[in-house]
Design an enzyme around this catalytic site. Structure first.
Site: not given
Length: 225
Positions: A35, A60, A188
């Site tokens: 990530d 996120c 990601e």
């Protein structure tokens, strides 16, 4: 906070402290993903563009347990009542997903500018809770953010890396180690050719080309847990 003098950790901490990004691979026997991680308060539209174009996964925001409690954030699987709910991922005991939100002062919420606004304001709200847990309530949260939206919130485990070794907790551990607010952006890194997760070798090569620190999850657990 104990910090390992490992050569991979110190550059990562310094980069994160300066606004990121860094690249963190978790474990081959977990998600097996790398990530791109930023401190939430440092995210700009250019950073969102970089995550969208160079990483390609879901953008996120992970918030610490105490922040999630102040915001009264549910786990998404607990908030929904639908036959499709199945919170038993192959890589962990449960998902850390909470609500997807937009800041009230965004338009559609999906543009780089809108997402950067939502992300930085989430970071600022997390900082307010970090300063005084009683100063920011769920009502304050609802006055600033609404769901549904385009930035997915993640609830960090109460015991951090001692309880769960996901990218959610890696981001929050980096924030704690660098005295940043307990909010981190994770995205990601995907492989454009295969459609799978970017391999650790390719993620490290990308990081080296871009001058971004790359760290293995095991190294961060040893240093920060």
């Amino acid at each position: 906070m104990r910090v390992d003098p490992d050569a991979d950790v110190e550059p990562a901490l310094e980069a994160f402290r300066s606004g990121g990004p860094i690249c963190v691979h978790d474990f081959a026997d977990r998600e097996g993903e790398t990530d791109m991680i930023y401190p939430a308060t440092a995210v700009t539209p250019a950073a969102v563009s970089r995550m969208r174009n160079d990483a390609g996964g879901l953008v996120c925001v992970a918030v610490g347990h105490r922040v999630a409690e102040a915001f009264e954030l549910p786990f998404l699987a607990d908030a929904l009542d639908h036959p499709a709910i199945d919170d038993d991922p192959a890589y962990d005991d449960r998902s850390s997903f909470s609500l997807p939100v937009n800041h009230h002062e965004t338009f559609t919420g999906i543009t780089d500018v809108d997402r950067a606004r939502t992300i930085t304001e989430l970071g600022n709200a997390a900082a307010a809770v970090d300063r005084d847990p009683d100063a920011y309530t769920a009502e304050d949260f609802a006055a600033e953010f609404h769901t549904p939206g385009h930035v997915h919130l993640l609830r960090g485990a109460a015991e951090g890396l001692r309880e769960r070794t996901g990218h959610t907790e890696f981001g929050l551990a980096l924030a704690e180690a660098t005295d940043m607010p307990p909010a981190a952006v994770v995205c990601e890194m995907l492989d454009d050719e295969s459609g799978a997760a970017l391999s650790p070798a390719d993620a490290r090569a990308y990081a080296e080309r871009q001058g971004i620190p790359y760290v293995e999850g095991e190294t961060l657990v040893d240093a920060l847990a």
